[in-house]
Design a protein around this motif. Structure first.
Motif, mmCIF file in Angstrom:
data_model
loop_
_atom_site.group_PDB
_atom_site.id
_atom_site.type_symbol
_atom_site.label_atom_id
_atom_site.label_comp_id
_atom_site.label_asym_id
_atom_site.label_seq_id
_atom_site.Cartn_x
_atom_site.Cartn_y
_atom_site.Cartn_z
ATOM 1 N N VAL A 1 18.817 111.841 32.734
ATOM 2 C CA VAL A 1 18.098 111.588 33.982
ATOM 3 C C VAL A 1 18.252 112.821 34.866
ATOM 4 O O VAL A 1 19.366 113.259 35.133
ATOM 5 N N VAL A 2 17.113 113.375 35.309
ATOM 6 C CA VAL A 2 17.108 114.516 36.207
ATOM 7 C C VAL A 2 16.241 114.146 37.404
ATOM 8 O O VAL A 2 15.065 113.797 37.254
ATOM 9 N N THR B 1 25.976 114.532 38.514
ATOM 10 C CA THR B 1 25.798 114.858 39.939
ATOM 11 C C THR B 1 24.766 113.883 40.492
ATOM 12 O O THR B 1 24.286 112.992 39.779
ATOM 13 N N GLU B 2 24.397 114.090 41.744
ATOM 14 C CA GLU B 2 23.362 113.243 42.336
ATOM 15 C C GLU B 2 22.005 113.476 41.685
ATOM 16 O O GLU B 2 21.128 112.619 41.755
ATOM 17 N N TRP C 1 28.397 104.760 29.001
ATOM 18 C CA TRP C 1 29.305 105.866 29.309
ATOM 19 C C TRP C 1 28.529 106.977 29.998
ATOM 20 O O TRP C 1 27.454 107.368 29.543
ATOM 21 N N LEU C 2 29.082 107.500 31.071
ATOM 22 C CA LEU C 2 28.466 108.567 31.843
ATOM 23 C C LEU C 2 29.294 109.836 31.658
ATOM 24 O O LEU C 2 30.510 109.820 31.854
ATOM 25 N N ARG C 3 28.626 110.934 31.274
ATOM 26 C CA ARG C 3 29.359 112.189 31.071
ATOM 27 C C ARG C 3 29.924 112.659 32.410
ATOM 28 O O ARG C 3 29.289 112.534 33.460
ATOM 29 N N ALA C 4 31.124 113.188 32.375
ATOM 30 C CA ALA C 4 31.901 113.490 33.581
ATOM 31 C C ALA C 4 31.272 114.541 34.498
ATOM 32 O O ALA C 4 31.645 114.639 35.661
#
Length: 120
Positions: free
Chosen positions: A62-63, A42-43, A36-39
């Motif tokens: 991930v940053v 961003t890139e 699941w990816l939080r809404a």
């Protein structure tokens, strides 16, 4: 007589074949299982939560920056009891939240995050 014996063995064989061991097949139909990816992704920033069948999971941050990618994966255990998800981090921190899905199928963990999670 031989024909009756063959028919009996045929029936026994069919019964044994049809009684394959379905008990060994475990299919977890829990819709929370997966990635699941939080809404607000961003890139350059992603916050993910991963649930496995065995009540194990990971929270992944991930940053991406000009000088590279910084990421972390924090393991946790989880369980659901009467619609309440319990996430226990390795340091003992616990989160309790309801589990809901909106009309788009996105995961809502109201007491864990203000934002919904998108399955990917």
């Amino acid at each position: 007589m031989k024909r009756k014996i063959k028919i009996i063995f045929l029936i026994i064989g069919l019964v044994q074949y049809s009684c394959n061991n379905d008990d060994d097949i475990i299919i977890d139909k829990n819709p929370i299982i997966g990635d699941w990816l939080r809404a607000d992704f961003t890139e350059t920033i992603e916050y993910q939560i991963h649930f496995e069948n065995n009540n194990f999971g990971k929270i992944i941050n991930v940053v991406s920056a000009n000088n590279g990618i910084i990421s972390s994966a924090n393991p946790f255990s989880w369980s659901i009891n009467k619609g309440i998800l319990n996430i226990t981090l390795d340091d003992g921190t616990q989160y309790f939240t309801s589990v809901e899905f909106n009309n788009n199928g996105n995961l809502i963990l109201a007491d864990f995050s203000e934002l919904e999670f998108i399955k990917f």
